[in-house]
Design an enzyme around this catalytic site. Sequence first.
Site, PDB file in Angstrom:
ATOM      1  N   ARG A 104       0.812  -1.233   0.000  1.00 32.61           N
ATOM      2  CA  ARG A 104       0.000   0.000   0.000  1.00 32.61           C
ATOM      3  C   ARG A 104       0.841   1.278   0.000  1.00 32.61           C
ATOM      4  NH1 ARG A 104      -3.607  -2.721   3.812  1.00 32.61           N
ATOM      5  NH2 ARG A 104      -5.255  -3.675   2.570  1.00 32.61           N
ATOM      6  N   LYS A 123       3.647  11.374 -11.316  1.00 34.54           N
ATOM      7  CA  LYS A 123       2.832  10.539 -12.218  1.00 34.54           C
ATOM      8  C   LYS A 123       3.564   9.229 -12.460  1.00 34.54           C
ATOM      9  CE  LYS A 123       0.141  13.738 -15.030  1.00 34.54           C
ATOM     10  NZ  LYS A 123      -0.135  14.193 -16.405  1.00 34.54           N
ATOM     11  N   GLU A 176      11.011  18.195 -24.774  1.00 38.01           N
ATOM     12  CA  GLU A 176      10.292  18.555 -23.535  1.00 38.01           C
ATOM     13  C   GLU A 176      10.842  19.860 -22.955  1.00 38.01           C
ATOM     14  OE1 GLU A 176       7.624  17.134 -22.195  1.00 38.01           O
ATOM     15  OE2 GLU A 176       7.540  15.096 -22.978  1.00 38.01           O
ATOM     16  N   LYS A 209       8.482  23.101 -13.851  1.00 36.11           N
ATOM     17  CA  LYS A 209       7.646  21.926 -13.548  1.00 36.11           C
ATOM     18  C   LYS A 209       7.257  21.924 -12.066  1.00 36.11           C
ATOM     19  CE  LYS A 209       6.102  17.492 -14.160  1.00 36.11           C
ATOM     20  NZ  LYS A 209       6.008  16.328 -15.003  1.00 36.11           N
ATOM     21  N   GLU A 252      -3.776  17.820 -11.626  1.00 38.83           N
ATOM     22  CA  GLU A 252      -4.118  18.213 -12.995  1.00 38.83           C
ATOM     23  C   GLU A 252      -5.553  18.705 -13.143  1.00 38.83           C
ATOM     24  OE1 GLU A 252      -1.912  15.889 -15.995  1.00 38.83           O
ATOM     25  OE2 GLU A 252      -3.641  16.139 -17.290  1.00 38.83           O
ATOM     26  N   ARG A 307      -1.836  22.260 -14.513  1.00 40.63           N
ATOM     27  CA  ARG A 307      -0.933  21.157 -14.899  1.00 40.63           C
ATOM     28  C   ARG A 307      -1.237  20.623 -16.296  1.00 40.63           C
ATOM     29  NH1 ARG A 307       1.291  16.184 -11.018  1.00 40.63           N
ATOM     30  NH2 ARG A 307       2.639  15.284 -12.618  1.00 40.63           N
ATOM     31  N   ASN A 342       0.734  19.250 -20.986  1.00 40.95           N
ATOM     32  CA  ASN A 342       0.384  18.345 -22.089  1.00 40.95           C
ATOM     33  C   ASN A 342       0.521  19.016 -23.455  1.00 40.95           C
ATOM     34  OD1 ASN A 342      -0.257  16.167 -20.429  1.00 40.95           O
ATOM     35  ND2 ASN A 342      -2.297  16.998 -20.026  1.00 40.95           N
ATOM     36  N   HIS A 391       1.198  17.009 -26.498  1.00 42.17           N
ATOM     37  CA  HIS A 391       1.002  15.597 -26.154  1.00 42.17           C
ATOM     38  C   HIS A 391      -0.244  14.979 -26.796  1.00 42.17           C
ATOM     39  CE1 HIS A 391       4.196  16.448 -23.382  1.00 42.17           C
ATOM     40  NE2 HIS A 391       4.172  15.229 -22.874  1.00 42.17           N
ATOM     41  N   HIS A 431       0.939  11.741 -28.294  1.00 45.05           N
ATOM     42  CA  HIS A 431       0.533  10.400 -27.837  1.00 45.05           C
ATOM     43  C   HIS A 431      -0.116   9.612 -28.972  1.00 45.05           C
ATOM     44  CE1 HIS A 431       0.383  11.313 -23.232  1.00 45.05           C
ATOM     45  NE2 HIS A 431       1.589  10.952 -23.638  1.00 45.05           N
ATOM     46  N   HIS A 474       9.097   9.049 -27.127  1.00 46.42           N
ATOM     47  CA  HIS A 474       8.049   9.903 -26.567  1.00 46.42           C
ATOM     48  C   HIS A 474       8.371  11.391 -26.810  1.00 46.42           C
ATOM     49  CE1 HIS A 474       5.045  11.375 -23.724  1.00 46.42           C
ATOM     50  NE2 HIS A 474       5.993  12.127 -23.189  1.00 46.42           N
TER      51      HIS A 474
HETATM   52  N1  LIG Z   1       5.539  10.192 -15.453  1.00 46.79           N
HETATM   53  C1  LIG Z   1       5.578  11.249 -16.222  1.00 46.79           C
HETATM   54  O1  LIG Z   1       5.214  12.366 -15.813  1.00 46.79           O
HETATM   55  C2  LIG Z   1       6.106  11.123 -17.618  1.00 46.79           C
HETATM   56  C3  LIG Z   1       6.368  12.265 -18.372  1.00 46.79           C
HETATM   57  C4  LIG Z   1       6.932  12.115 -19.630  1.00 46.79           C
HETATM   58  C5  LIG Z   1       7.220  10.845 -20.124  1.00 46.79           C
HETATM   59  N2  LIG Z   1       6.940   9.753 -19.361  1.00 46.79           N
HETATM   60  C6  LIG Z   1       7.256   8.405 -19.859  1.00 46.79           C
HETATM   61  O2  LIG Z   1       8.663   8.308 -19.981  1.00 46.79           O
HETATM   62  C7  LIG Z   1       8.970   7.280 -20.924  1.00 46.79           C
HETATM   63  C8  LIG Z   1      10.109   7.735 -21.815  1.00 46.79           C
HETATM   64  O3  LIG Z   1      11.222   7.988 -21.006  1.00 46.79           O
HETATM   65  P1  LIG Z   1      12.675   8.284 -21.605  1.00 46.79           P
HETATM   66  O4  LIG Z   1      12.541   9.163 -22.779  1.00 46.79           O
HETATM   67  O5  LIG Z   1      13.515   8.698 -20.477  1.00 46.79           O
HETATM   68  O6  LIG Z   1      13.123   6.882 -22.219  1.00 46.79           O
HETATM   69  P2  LIG Z   1      13.676   5.525 -21.551  1.00 46.79           P
HETATM   70  O7  LIG Z   1      13.407   5.480 -20.122  1.00 46.79           O
HETATM   71  O8  LIG Z   1      13.138   4.438 -22.392  1.00 46.79           O
HETATM   72  O9  LIG Z   1      15.250   5.646 -21.775  1.00 46.79           O
HETATM   73  C9  LIG Z   1      15.755   5.666 -23.083  1.00 46.79           C
HETATM   74  C10 LIG Z   1      16.958   4.761 -23.256  1.00 46.79           C
HETATM   75  O10 LIG Z   1      18.113   5.409 -22.739  1.00 46.79           O
HETATM   76  C11 LIG Z   1      18.838   4.519 -21.900  1.00 46.79           C
HETATM   77  N3  LIG Z   1      19.494   5.380 -20.913  1.00 46.79           N
HETATM   78  C12 LIG Z   1      18.921   6.022 -19.883  1.00 46.79           C
HETATM   79  N4  LIG Z   1      19.798   6.820 -19.286  1.00 46.79           N
HETATM   80  C13 LIG Z   1      20.975   6.666 -19.929  1.00 46.79           C
HETATM   81  C14 LIG Z   1      22.267   7.230 -19.792  1.00 46.79           C
HETATM   82  N5  LIG Z   1      22.506   8.182 -18.877  1.00 46.79           N
HETATM   83  N6  LIG Z   1      23.244   6.825 -20.624  1.00 46.79           N
HETATM   84  C15 LIG Z   1      22.993   5.911 -21.594  1.00 46.79           C
HETATM   85  N7  LIG Z   1      21.799   5.345 -21.787  1.00 46.79           N
HETATM   86  C16 LIG Z   1      20.796   5.729 -20.976  1.00 46.79           C
HETATM   87  C17 LIG Z   1      17.795   3.591 -21.351  1.00 46.79           C
HETATM   88  O11 LIG Z   1      18.363   2.389 -20.898  1.00 46.79           O
HETATM   89  C18 LIG Z   1      16.884   3.426 -22.556  1.00 46.79           C
HETATM   90  O12 LIG Z   1      17.396   2.453 -23.408  1.00 46.79           O
HETATM   91  C19 LIG Z   1       7.689   6.990 -21.675  1.00 46.79           C
HETATM   92  O13 LIG Z   1       7.183   5.750 -21.261  1.00 46.79           O
HETATM   93  C20 LIG Z   1       6.744   8.106 -21.234  1.00 46.79           C
HETATM   94  O14 LIG Z   1       5.410   7.699 -21.218  1.00 46.79           O
HETATM   95  C21 LIG Z   1       6.410   9.871 -18.126  1.00 46.79           C
END
Ligand SMILES: NC(=O)c1ccc[n+]([C@@H]2O[C@H](COP(=O)([O-])OP(=O)(O)OC[C@H]3O[C@@H](n4cnc5c(N)ncnc54)[C@H](O)[C@@H]3O)[C@@H](O)[C@H]2O)c1
Length: 356
Positions: free
Chosen positions: A121, A143, A185, A224, A234, A238, A242, A245, A249, A262
């Site tokens: 939990r 999130k 972003e 942020k 949101e 907030r 988006n 997005h 998306h 993304h």
């Molecule tokens: N929670 C939120 O508010 C929020 C906001 C935006 C995006 N997201 C989510 O985030 C995800 C995308 O995240 P991302 O763009 O960070 O991609 P990711 O987490 O897939 O990372 C991209 C790649 O980079 C590699 N990597 C990470 N750090 C590294 C480093 N320092 N050196 C070398 N390689 C490295 C990882 O292993 C991976 O292969 C999506 O699923 C999206 O939906 C969430």
Amino acid sequence: MKTIQVHLDKRSYSINVESGLLRKLPSILSDQNHGQKWIIISQYNLMELIGFELMSNLNKAGFKCDYITLPVGEAAKSMNEFSRIISQLIEMKCDRSTTILSLGGGVVGDVSGFVASSFMRGIQYYQIPTTLLAMVDSSIGGKTGINIAEGKNLVGSIYQPQGVLIDPDILESLPREEVIAGLGEVIKYGAIRDEKFLNNISEWLDDIDSFPFAKAVLRACEIKAEIVSLDEYEGGLRKLLNFGHTVGHALEAHLGYGKIRHGEAVALGMKCAGWVSHKMGFMSVDENISLTKTIDKLSLPHVSKVDPNTILSYVKKDKKMRNGILHFVVLNTLGEGNTCDSVPDNLIKESLKVIQ
Ligand SMILES: NC(=O)c1ccc[n+]([C@@H]2O[C@H](COP(=O)([O-])OP(=O)(O)OC[C@H]3O[C@@H](n4cnc5c(N)ncnc54)[C@H](O)[C@@H]3O)[C@@H](O)[C@H]2O)c1
């Protein structure tokens, strides 16, 4: 060390940004070490790059630290991986005092945050973002979530971390395409909230090899943190995060997760949203040209085969639809985002021409 506060009453926390922070983690976290288990959730490539050294340093400093890995890519954000991690935590005899260290990009952050929010939990967790996108966006604001067959991030929670620990030096190993995706972003924050920052980003992008990442990360985190502090769930403000997005998306879903990043999809979505903002009478044509020029400084993938009707059908399924109304984020002007509930379907479909 630069510290930014996310103000959320009892759930408040700080975002610490410092070059070389990772090496100092044992001393930064020492006050929080009460003999509990610490579990790093990461990916194997990241464990080899930074995680094993971090774990060894923590253990030398008296922490009881172990690790769990997730696969690379969106496949990690699945019900199967989620339940596998929960089972592993139980096997490792973790309990309600266990603290998770989420070491990775948005994928790792989203899954491990959701695990933290639901295991027994809810247990404590820290975000240690390693991609630019995670540093400026996904690690802040709580999130969390996973994907299901019906769509992305459809299962999740808003569950704040104990802190966000950012070491911009980690970006040195990040592949260029991932950097570009994160910069999408970063542009978003300037576009919705700070025109001067947007102008700075545009100048910095002229020489991407000297891009001042630490400075940009700091300003993006400030924006942020301010937005999340004012609107954690949101309800209004907030939603501006988006920007780009809605189409972004839909592009991810249409092209297939993993086919486009993304951040890349969001950057393309911002071009569409800028065009819609102008056509709806909000932003001037010159402002839209200026935004487009900035986004075009990122070398984004070319998307030629996008079917407008399919995109629209994904837009209609998006979480940003509420009671049948789409809250589309537009720009009143550069640096000032707003939501608009009356963007016609045809305009969304037509906007796709600016990315093809
Ligand atoms: N929670 C939120 O508010 C929020 C906001 C935006 C995006 N997201 C989510 O985030 C995800 C995308 O995240 P991302 O763009 O960070 O991609 P990711 O987490 O897939 O990372 C991209 C790649 O980079 C590699 N990597 C990470 N750090 C590294 C480093 N320092 N050196 C070398 N390689 C490295 C990882 O292993 C991976 O292969 C999506 O699923 C999206 O939906 C969430």
